[in-house]
Design a protein around this motif. Structure first.
Motif, PDB file in Angstrom:
ATOM      1  N   LEU A 118       0.826  -1.209   0.000  1.00 24.64           N
ATOM      2  CA  LEU A 118       0.000   0.000   0.000  1.00 24.64           C
ATOM      3  C   LEU A 118       0.859   1.257   0.000  1.00 24.64           C
ATOM      4  N   ARG A 119       2.120   1.131  -0.399  1.00 19.10           N
ATOM      5  CA  ARG A 119       3.011   2.291  -0.388  1.00 19.10           C
ATOM      6  C   ARG A 119       2.535   3.377  -1.340  1.00 19.10           C
ATOM      7  N   ASN A 120       2.196   2.979  -2.557  1.00 13.06           N
ATOM      8  CA  ASN A 120       1.732   3.932  -3.576  1.00 13.06           C
ATOM      9  C   ASN A 120       0.482   3.351  -4.231  1.00 13.06           C
ATOM     10  N   GLY A 121      -0.667   3.557  -3.602  1.00 13.25           N
ATOM     11  CA  GLY A 121      -1.882   2.932  -4.093  1.00 13.25           C
ATOM     12  C   GLY A 121      -1.926   1.481  -3.627  1.00 13.25           C
ATOM     13  N   ILE A 122      -2.410   0.591  -4.494  1.00 15.38           N
ATOM     14  CA  ILE A 122      -2.501  -0.844  -4.172  1.00 15.38           C
ATOM     15  C   ILE A 122      -1.828  -1.637  -5.286  1.00 15.38           C
ATOM     16  N   GLU A 123      -0.850  -2.457  -4.912  1.00 11.69           N
ATOM     17  CA  GLU A 123      -0.172  -3.299  -5.892  1.00 11.69           C
ATOM     18  C   GLU A 123       0.049  -4.690  -5.306  1.00 11.69           C
ATOM     19  N   PRO A 124      -0.135  -5.755  -6.106  1.00 13.51           N
ATOM     20  CA  PRO A 124       0.149  -7.112  -5.608  1.00 13.51           C
ATOM     21  C   PRO A 124       1.606  -7.236  -5.183  1.00 13.51           C
ATOM     22  N   LEU A 125       1.837  -7.890  -4.037  1.00  8.00           N
ATOM     23  CA  LEU A 125       3.191  -8.055  -3.527  1.00  8.00           C
ATOM     24  C   LEU A 125       3.602  -9.524  -3.482  1.00  8.00           C
ATOM     25  N   ALA A 126       2.734 -10.384  -2.952  1.00  7.33           N
ATOM     26  CA  ALA A 126       3.088 -11.798  -2.809  1.00  7.33           C
ATOM     27  C   ALA A 126       1.820 -12.622  -2.685  1.00  7.33           C
ATOM     28  N   GLU A 127       1.963 -13.920  -2.974  1.00  9.50           N
ATOM     29  CA  GLU A 127       0.815 -14.816  -2.898  1.00  9.50           C
ATOM     30  C   GLU A 127       1.305 -16.226  -2.575  1.00  9.50           C
ATOM     31  N   SER A 128       0.589 -16.907  -1.704  1.00  9.59           N
ATOM     32  CA  SER A 128       0.919 -18.298  -1.421  1.00  9.59           C
ATOM     33  C   SER A 128       0.419 -19.180  -2.568  1.00  9.59           C
ATOM     34  N   PRO A 129       0.941 -20.382  -2.716  1.00  4.36           N
ATOM     35  CA  PRO A 129       0.397 -21.287  -3.736  1.00  4.36           C
ATOM     36  C   PRO A 129      -1.082 -21.564  -3.471  1.00  4.36           C
ATOM     37  N   ALA A 130      -1.899 -21.550  -4.519  1.00  8.37           N
ATOM     38  CA  ALA A 130      -3.307 -21.916  -4.361  1.00  8.37           C
ATOM     39  C   ALA A 130      -3.408 -23.382  -3.965  1.00  8.37           C
ATOM     40  N   ILE A 131      -4.486 -23.743  -3.270  1.00  4.85           N
ATOM     41  CA  ILE A 131      -4.654 -25.105  -2.778  1.00  4.85           C
ATOM     42  C   ILE A 131      -4.610 -26.116  -3.913  1.00  4.85           C
ATOM     43  N   GLY A 132      -5.148 -25.746  -5.086  1.00  7.39           N
ATOM     44  CA  GLY A 132      -4.985 -26.609  -6.252  1.00  7.39           C
ATOM     45  C   GLY A 132      -6.258 -27.108  -6.881  1.00  7.39           C
ATOM     46  N   ALA A 133      -7.408 -26.863  -6.247  1.00  8.05           N
ATOM     47  CA  ALA A 133      -8.690 -27.279  -6.808  1.00  8.05           C
ATOM     48  C   ALA A 133      -9.758 -26.280  -6.382  1.00  8.05           C
ATOM     49  N   GLY A 134     -10.736 -26.059  -7.253  1.00 10.70           N
ATOM     50  CA  GLY A 134     -11.830 -25.175  -6.910  1.00 10.70           C
ATOM     51  C   GLY A 134     -12.607 -25.680  -5.698  1.00 10.70           C
ATOM     52  N   HIS A 135     -13.288 -24.760  -5.014  1.00  6.29           N
ATOM     53  CA  HIS A 135     -14.088 -25.105  -3.826  1.00  6.29           C
ATOM     54  C   HIS A 135     -13.221 -25.663  -2.696  1.00  6.29           C
ATOM     55  N   ARG A 136     -11.980 -25.208  -2.632  1.00  9.13           N
ATOM     56  CA  ARG A 136     -11.084 -25.535  -1.520  1.00  9.13           C
ATOM     57  C   ARG A 136     -10.607 -24.212  -0.927  1.00  9.13           C
ATOM     58  N   TRP A 137     -10.830 -24.037   0.378  1.00  6.26           N
ATOM     59  CA  TRP A 137     -10.680 -22.728   1.008  1.00  6.26           C
ATOM     60  C   TRP A 137      -9.660 -22.776   2.129  1.00  6.26           C
ATOM     61  N   LEU A 138      -9.204 -21.621   2.536  1.00  9.40           N
ATOM     62  CA  LEU A 138      -8.378 -21.478   3.726  1.00  9.40           C
ATOM     63  C   LEU A 138      -8.900 -20.304   4.531  1.00  9.40           C
ATOM     64  N   ASN A 139      -8.689 -20.354   5.830  1.00 11.86           N
ATOM     65  CA  ASN A 139      -9.088 -19.266   6.708  1.00 11.86           C
ATOM     66  C   ASN A 139      -7.866 -18.762   7.457  1.00 11.86           C
ATOM     67  N   LEU A 140      -7.620 -17.477   7.354  1.00  8.85           N
ATOM     68  CA  LEU A 140      -6.471 -16.889   8.024  1.00  8.85           C
ATOM     69  C   LEU A 140      -6.662 -16.897   9.539  1.00  8.85           C
ATOM     70  N   VAL A 141      -5.593 -17.207  10.252  1.00  4.59           N
ATOM     71  CA  VAL A 141      -5.591 -17.109  11.713  1.00  4.59           C
ATOM     72  C   VAL A 141      -5.198 -15.704  12.135  1.00  4.59           C
ATOM     73  N   GLY A 142      -4.121 -15.195  11.543  1.00  3.82           N
ATOM     74  CA  GLY A 142      -3.665 -13.851  11.883  1.00  3.82           C
ATOM     75  C   GLY A 142      -2.235 -13.623  11.464  1.00  3.82           C
ATOM     76  N   VAL A 143      -1.770 -12.425  11.731  1.00  3.31           N
ATOM     77  CA  VAL A 143      -0.397 -12.016  11.448  1.00  3.31           C
ATOM     78  C   VAL A 143       0.261 -11.668  12.771  1.00  3.31           C
ATOM     79  N   GLY A 144       1.472 -12.168  12.996  1.00  6.31           N
ATOM     80  CA  GLY A 144       2.136 -11.875  14.258  1.00  6.31           C
ATOM     81  C   GLY A 144       3.567 -12.370  14.293  1.00  6.31           C
ATOM     82  N   ASN A 145       4.238 -12.063  15.395  1.00  7.79           N
ATOM     83  CA  ASN A 145       5.602 -12.514  15.629  1.00  7.79           C
ATOM     84  C   ASN A 145       5.542 -13.912  16.255  1.00  7.79           C
ATOM     85  N   PHE A 146       5.083 -14.878  15.473  1.00  6.57           N
ATOM     86  CA  PHE A 146       4.837 -16.226  15.990  1.00  6.57           C
ATOM     87  C   PHE A 146       6.117 -16.987  16.321  1.00  6.57           C
TER      88      PHE A 146
END
Length: 273
Positions: A118-146
């Motif tokens: 979000l430095r200058n507007g909105i631009e894609p930065l990174a993406e994890s590999p997709a699960i690999g099939a439609g109708h397969r989802w993930l739910n984020l837990v959070g962001v932190g110093n884990f």
């Protein structure tokens, strides 16, 4: 059963001109996220992805970030949606400016974690590999110093209704790299809007957050820590019934709501019920 809601042709929001309301209609159940001078929310309701994991057939086609009176919009192509209710704002790279973190689902390849600068507007930065099939989802837990290293990482549960694989990702050279995983947990109930079945709490008092979440069958509550690059279950205790909400964790003791509407208290310090 999917609940199909009619998407209105236009929606006028207080303080916004009609042209903007038509051009960037908010997702009906989006949450508004605010961090410092940044405000973010999901827009462009669409039914082009017939999954309905969050209870209806409406997902988001884009999102908006507002900053110091300026408004920036990002829209996805037709092969993907944001299968989420919120835009998480967190500084992953330590530059003082938050990134946007959202669940992005491809029609044919399923869900991935999408990060935007979000430095200058909105631009894609990174993406994890997709699960690999439609109708397969993930739910984020959070962001932190884990990991306790000071580096901000992203925790998520892939297929929380099937395998329930919790993964930890770090941002590296424009990619999201998996650094740890552990299976057999869930942080979402199919068809519900509650994204927060997992909670962050320092169970072992080592100064870093642990993830407190139900087992895949929701009959136990566990605490997972990320140590030395590995995901380790450090506590596990039984519930008297299937868990539908983790209402809070204090001092290692969790209060949960059960499927029958009653509440239970689970002491994770003792490692048993």
């Amino acid at each position: 059963m999917l609940v199909r809601r009619t998407i209105p042709a236009f929606l006028i929001f207080a303080g916004l001109p009609l042209a903007y309301a038509i051009g960037a209609q908010r997702l009906p159940d989006t949450e508004v996220t605010r961090v410092g001078e940044f405000t973010a929310y999901l827009i462009d309701p669409t039914t082009r992805y017939d999954h309905g994991v969050l209870g209806d057939a409406i997902e988001a086609g884009g999102f908006v970030v507002e900053r110091n009176g300026r408004r920036f919009t990002y829209r996805l192509p037709k092969d993907a949606v944001f299968e989420d209710r919120r835009v998480r704002l967190a500084d992953l790279d330590g530059d003082g400016v938050p990134e946007a973190v959202i669940v992005k689902s491809y029609v044919r390849r399923g869900a991935a974690i999408a990060v935007f600068t979000l430095r200058n507007g909105i631009e894609p930065l990174a993406e994890s590999p997709a699960i690999g099939a439609g109708h397969r989802w993930l739910n984020l837990v959070g962001v932190g110093n884990f990991t306790g290293t000071g580096e901000m990482t992203i925790a998520a549960v892939l297929t929380p209704h099937l395998e329930g694989s919790m993964r930890l990702y770090r941002l590296a050279s424009g990619s999201l790299v998996e650094i740890a995983r552990i299976d057999g947990f869930t942080n979402h109930i199919l068809g519900t809007r509650n994204l927060d079945l997992a909670r962050l709490h320092d169970i072992d008092r080592d100064g870093t957050p642990d993830v407190v979440l139900p087992s895949l069958d929701r009959r136990e509550l566990a605490a997972v820590s990320f140590r030395a690059g590995k995901a380790v279950q450090i506590r596990r205790a039984s519930s008297i019934g299937p868990i539908v909400a983790v209402d809070g964790v204090s001092g290692g003791v969790a209060t949960v709501t059960l499927e029958n509407g009653t509440r239970d208290t689970i002491d994770l310090n003792a490692g048993g019920h």
